[in-house]
Design an enzyme around this catalytic site. Sequence first.
Site, PDB file in Angstrom:
ATOM      1  N   SER A  54      61.145  39.725  -6.656  1.00  0.00           N
ATOM      2  CA  SER A  54      59.657  40.384  -6.520  1.00  0.00           C
ATOM      3  C   SER A  54      59.613  41.443  -5.545  1.00  0.00           C
ATOM      4  O   SER A  54      60.636  42.315  -5.511  1.00  0.00           O
ATOM      5  CB  SER A  54      58.490  39.427  -6.422  1.00  0.00           C
ATOM      6  N   GLU A  62      56.978  37.691 -17.336  1.00  0.00           N
ATOM      7  CA  GLU A  62      56.539  38.166 -16.030  1.00  0.00           C
ATOM      8  C   GLU A  62      54.868  38.133 -15.813  1.00  0.00           C
ATOM      9  O   GLU A  62      54.371  37.732 -14.702  1.00  0.00           O
ATOM     10  CB  GLU A  62      56.958  39.486 -15.605  1.00  0.00           C
ATOM     11  N   HIS A  91      56.702  35.196 -13.922  1.00  0.00           N
ATOM     12  CA  HIS A  91      57.442  35.643 -12.694  1.00  0.00           C
ATOM     13  C   HIS A  91      57.561  34.577 -11.694  1.00  0.00           C
ATOM     14  O   HIS A  91      56.788  34.006 -11.504  1.00  0.00           O
ATOM     15  CB  HIS A  91      56.059  36.432 -12.196  1.00  0.00           C
TER      16      HIS A  91
END
Length: 550
Positions: free
Chosen positions: A191, A324, A442
Amino acid sequence: MSSVRNISVKVKQGTLIGQESNLPSGNPYYSFKGVPYAVPPIGELRFQSPKPLEKFPESILDCSKEGNKSFHRDPFSSDIVGSEDCLFLNVYTPKLKSDRPLPVMVWVHGGAFLMGSGDSDFYLPVYLLEEDVVVVTLNYRLGMFGFLYAPDADVPGNAGLKDQLLALKWVKENINQFNGDPNNVTLFGQSAGSASIHLHLLSQNSKKYFHKVICQSGTSNMEWVMQNIPRYKTRRLAQLMGFESESEADIVKFLRETNETIDIFKHLIATLTPDERRRGLPMPFKPVVEAESSDAIVTKPPLEAAKEPNAIDIPVMMGYTSEEGITMLVNACRKLDELDQDLARMIPRSVDLDPNDPLCLVVADEMRKFYFNGEKVTMKKVKELCNLMTDYHFGIGIHAAAEIHARYQHKSPLYFYRFSYSGKLNLFKKWFNFTQLKGACHGDELFYLFKTGFEDAIPEEESADFKMIKNMCRMWANFAKYGNPTPDSDSKLPCKWTPVKPTTNGEQFVLDYLEIDHTIKMDKNPDDERIQFWREVYRKYNKHFLQPKL
């Protein structure tokens, strides 16, 4: 499990007392936690580049527990935790001596440049240590402490990125003392940590300190990475705290001297622009393009740097998770009517349309037809909304980054993956309560690379989760060792992972990738129908998918 035993290692700044513990296999490993790698960035050093620590505060340092986290709001408790004195790293090694030094993997945590840490409650690397690599995790400054920008007041920005770079320099200088090879360092992260790594990959000042990178769900060209109108954010934060001035120097003096750190956090979200609020991008302080200097990291727009032919000459791994967008669904589901009535807010800022242009309504209508079959956005359309959130926040950016790499970086092999496996360790999907959706949220891949304090039990050896842990960690460690996740010498992996083919400007781009699911296999062009939809939008308004509006 045997009792913990103390162990000492001498580095350039002093002596560390770490601990010997046991891996899941029963083999020993050695941890050295809370190692300070910089002078505490407090007082006059607030917002400044980090200063290397020449000597530990004590000649013999107890490294049995982690140092302070950076100031942030804990996403689980909503409490404000941590300290400005947060520049610590943790070293884990499976062997203090071996015939050859071991490859090193340096982890940069995610958290929107706003929260998180490299601590073992989330990132205990015992699964990776089983593969004979040394792992380093680190903390860096977050939020306004790490990313305030006021160049007229000698605050050039990106202090948090410079913290990461100083940690890499510490690794270069000291990792041989832990049986790590300073000439074989892999930088990896997820991320915002992954986006940080992509910025380091494009930086002349950073790239000399690592030899491979793994970008998990984050590249520098994604919608949410670079800070928008950063000087406004600095001024606005001071205003919200009751200080007005036309002088940037006076504003920084006020922000540097204030002790109201809790008050700062109360006002962070209020520094967002109306457009950022509308788009659901609650990340006010982030990387910026800065002026050239001896420690500058981002001196040109990332997209421009990524298109410099053959500027990258090291192996790269890159990928994302299939769902995600689950991480954005909790907030989106609270205001479905608002979203339904203003679907144009989900048009990327990189599409060359003014937000007030009537053509935005045309694109929004096309999005509704494509994603929602022309219907209203309701709870019945959660899967479709997840697809849109996935593409908007991650998919468009990472597909473009992969194509740019394939077209411009022919000296750098690129291994691309999509992680869609769903098992008992997909903890984010569980925490967000969207277990009805297939695939991986995610961050869900993290729990197959690191052991977390939220799950005490190690999966049973015959379970699918255990096999996924072994396969993931083996591929990640192989990449760190050889620059190839499935070398010919390794016959234990289920599939040969082939890199993306370099592409010339006249050729059509094909994204060869590894699908990581219950079956691990090679495939082409993940989520292709959705990406083709966006290719057409960019072709219409930007002339090309790889020419986003900067």
